[in-house]
Design an enzyme around this catalytic site. Structure first.
Site, PDB file in Angstrom:
ATOM      1  N   ASP A  48       0.761   1.519   9.360  1.00 49.20           N
ATOM      2  CA  ASP A  48       0.384   0.728  10.246  1.00 49.20           C
ATOM      3  C   ASP A  48       1.457   0.588  11.604  1.00 49.20           C
ATOM      4  O   ASP A  48       0.911   0.311  12.556  1.00 49.20           O
ATOM      5  CB  ASP A  48       0.009  -0.831  10.183  1.00 49.20           C
ATOM      6  CG  ASP A  48      -0.957  -1.015   8.735  1.00 49.20           C
ATOM      7  OD1 ASP A  48      -1.797   0.184   8.642  1.00 49.20           O
ATOM      8  OD2 ASP A  48      -0.789  -1.679   7.956  1.00 49.20           O
ATOM      9  N   GLY A  76       0.759  -1.341   0.040  1.00 53.60           N
ATOM     10  CA  GLY A  76      -0.116   0.037   0.129  1.00 53.60           C
ATOM     11  C   GLY A  76       0.663   1.204   0.167  1.00 53.60           C
ATOM     12  O   GLY A  76       1.893   1.388   0.524  1.00 53.60           O
ATOM     13  N   ARG A  82      -4.615  -2.271  10.190  1.00 49.30           N
ATOM     14  CA  ARG A  82      -4.817  -3.975  10.190  1.00 49.30           C
ATOM     15  C   ARG A  82      -4.738  -4.585  11.569  1.00 49.30           C
ATOM     16  O   ARG A  82      -5.663  -4.192  12.281  1.00 49.30           O
ATOM     17  CB  ARG A  82      -3.222  -4.335   9.566  1.00 49.30           C
ATOM     18  CG  ARG A  82      -3.528  -4.119   7.931  1.00 49.30           C
ATOM     19  CD  ARG A  82      -2.606  -5.403   7.087  1.00 49.30           C
ATOM     20  NE  ARG A  82      -1.295  -4.944   7.707  1.00 49.30           N
ATOM     21  CZ  ARG A  82      -0.289  -6.107   7.486  1.00 49.30           C
ATOM     22  NH1 ARG A  82      -0.620  -6.923   6.712  1.00 49.30           N
ATOM     23  NH2 ARG A  82       0.680  -6.223   7.952  1.00 49.30           N
TER      24      ARG A  82
HETATM   25  O1  F6P Z   1      -1.310  -1.607   5.316  1.00 49.84           O
HETATM   26  C1  F6P Z   1      -1.716  -0.571   5.151  1.00 49.84           C
HETATM   27  C2  F6P Z   1      -3.402  -0.346   4.965  1.00 49.84           C
HETATM   28  O2  F6P Z   1      -3.661   0.780   4.890  1.00 49.84           O
HETATM   29  C3  F6P Z   1      -4.215  -1.132   6.312  1.00 49.84           C
HETATM   30  O3  F6P Z   1      -4.136  -0.105   7.410  1.00 49.84           O
HETATM   31  C4  F6P Z   1      -5.353  -1.491   5.612  1.00 49.84           C
HETATM   32  O4  F6P Z   1      -5.913  -2.482   6.240  1.00 49.84           O
HETATM   33  C5  F6P Z   1      -5.032  -1.756   4.259  1.00 49.84           C
HETATM   34  O5  F6P Z   1      -3.725  -1.226   3.919  1.00 49.84           O
HETATM   35  C6  F6P Z   1      -6.001  -1.504   3.063  1.00 49.84           C
HETATM   36  O6  F6P Z   1      -5.680  -1.976   1.826  1.00 49.84           O
HETATM   37  P1  F6P Z   1      -6.092  -1.796   0.603  1.00 49.84           P
HETATM   38  O7  F6P Z   1      -5.569  -0.152   0.132  1.00 49.84           O
HETATM   39  O8  F6P Z   1      -5.877  -2.896  -0.396  1.00 49.84           O
HETATM   40  O9  F6P Z   1      -7.588  -1.408   0.781  1.00 49.84           O
END
Ligand code: F6P
Length: 359
Positions: free
Chosen positions: A138, A11, A182
């Site tokens: 995170d 991410g 997370r």
């Molecule tokens: O790991 C970073 C994060 O933003 C987490 O806090 C969250 O759970 C996840 O990525 C969301 O992922 P995506 O961008 O795939 O929705």
């Protein structure tokens, strides 16, 4: 050592461009070339590399996102490929190594969270020189005091809390803010303390809904007819489960959390008659310009990674310990997630402030 490659995986997060800039500027001082890999490990498999010059990184320090692009889907060791018209995961890691050799890449600087660093570790095990740089809002990576991007995400969540305060106060309501993180409660804990939350719920402490409602009602009796609750996306009620928004099979972390705010708000209204509104902050926490702390940390990580490459130190991750940037084995960084310990000094401060932690 002539040529470094840099990629951003997983991410996005504030400060990625600041690291890329630091790598290029520092490498330039030593006469090293830098290639950027497009879209994380996807570009490594497909051989999509672009040379990065000083001009390419000029002006990107304050920019959010990543000029290289990123993905949290493509793992070269289980890369979705077409085999006789059927899509299936294949180990394409040898293709990556061939692409690196063809491009004359001597070492890879991988900027990522636990997913990308796990992939990096596998390349290190295959003998390729890899250096990890810890990224994620995170803040859940072991072996480093802090990942870059976290502090900016906390700032964003804290600003949201400041804004929610005014509506909460005016309407005498309970306002719930669901934040990311997370399986770790770092963003919720830091933003909650900084934003003056009354209740903070984190994955590490399953919450008792009765306690949460009681603390809201007690405040009301004391004349505070509103309450602010920060809930981490991974929080769960006592005896209950985390709320999963969606599943993404094939990703290194296939579980996408989300929805605990709505559950909590619904329970407070239905079972305790507390008028509640829920805000999900979502990807706003990942976007925008990095704050000064993250710009500095990202710059330090980027230059330290180049130093490590010049020293021939591979299979490591640069990490913050105290005020120093050190080198730790990559394995140590990904062995387990860094969750909020129950003895965490800020958790103790939160309790001392009278913040309800739900237990
Ligand atoms: O790991 C970073 C994060 O933003 C987490 O806090 C969250 O759970 C996840 O990525 C969301 O992922 P995506 O961008 O795939 O929705």
């Amino acid at each position: 050592m002539h040529k470094l490659a840099v990629l951003t995986g997983g991410g996005d997060c504030p400060g990625l461009n600041a690291v890329i800039r630091a790598v290029v500027r520092s490498a330039n001082q030593y006469g090293l070339e830098v290639l950027g890999i497009k879209d994380g490990f996807h570009g490594a498999v497909e051989g999509e590399f672009i040379p990065l010059s000083l001009a390419d990184v000029s002006g990107i320090l304050p920019r959010g996102g990543t000029i290289l692009g990123t993905t949290n889907r493509d793992n070269p060791f289980e890369y979705a490929s077409d085999v006789n018209g059927i899509r299936q995961p294949l180990d394409r890691s040898e293709d990556v190594l061939r692409n690196f050799e063809k491009a004359g890449i001597d070492a890879l600087l991988a900027i990522g969270g636990d997913g990308s660093l796990n992939i990096s570790l596998k390349f290190a095990a295959k003998g390729f020189p890899v250096i990890g740089i810890p990224k994620t809002i995170d803040n859940d990576l072991m072996a480093t005091d802090q990942t870059f991007g976290f502090q900016t995400a906390v700032d964003t969540a804290q600003e949201a809390l400041d804004r929610l305060h005014t509506t909460a106060e005016s309407h005498h309501r309970v306002m719930v803010l669901e934040v990311m993180g997370r399986y770790a409660g770092w963003i919720a804990l830091y933003a909650g303390v900084a934003g003056g939350a009354d209740v903070i719920l984190i994955p590490e402490i399953p919450y008792n809904i009765g306690r949460v409602a009681y603390s809201v009602q007690r405040r009301a009796k004391q004349g505070k007819k509103f309450s602010i609750i920060v809930v981490a996306e991974g929080a769960k009620p006592l005896g209950g489960e985390m709320v999963v928004d969606r599943l993404f099979p094939g990703r290194s972390d296939p579980v996408k959390l989300g929805g605990i705010g709505a559950k909590l708000g619904g329970d407070l209204e239905q079972h305790f008659g507390l008028e509640t509104r829920v805000t999900v902050l979502g990807h706003l926490q990942r976007g925008g310009s990095p704050n000064s702390y993250d710009r500095v940390l990202a710059s330090r990580y980027g230059t330290a990674a180049v130093d490590a490459a010049l020293e021939g130190k591979f299979g490591i991750m640069v990490a913050l310990q105290g005020r120093d940037i050190v080198q730790v084995p990559l394995q140590q960084a990904v062995d387990q997630l860094k969750l909020v310990p129950l003895t965490d000094p800020l958790l103790i401060t939160a309790r001392a402030l009278g913040i309800e932690m739900g237990d």
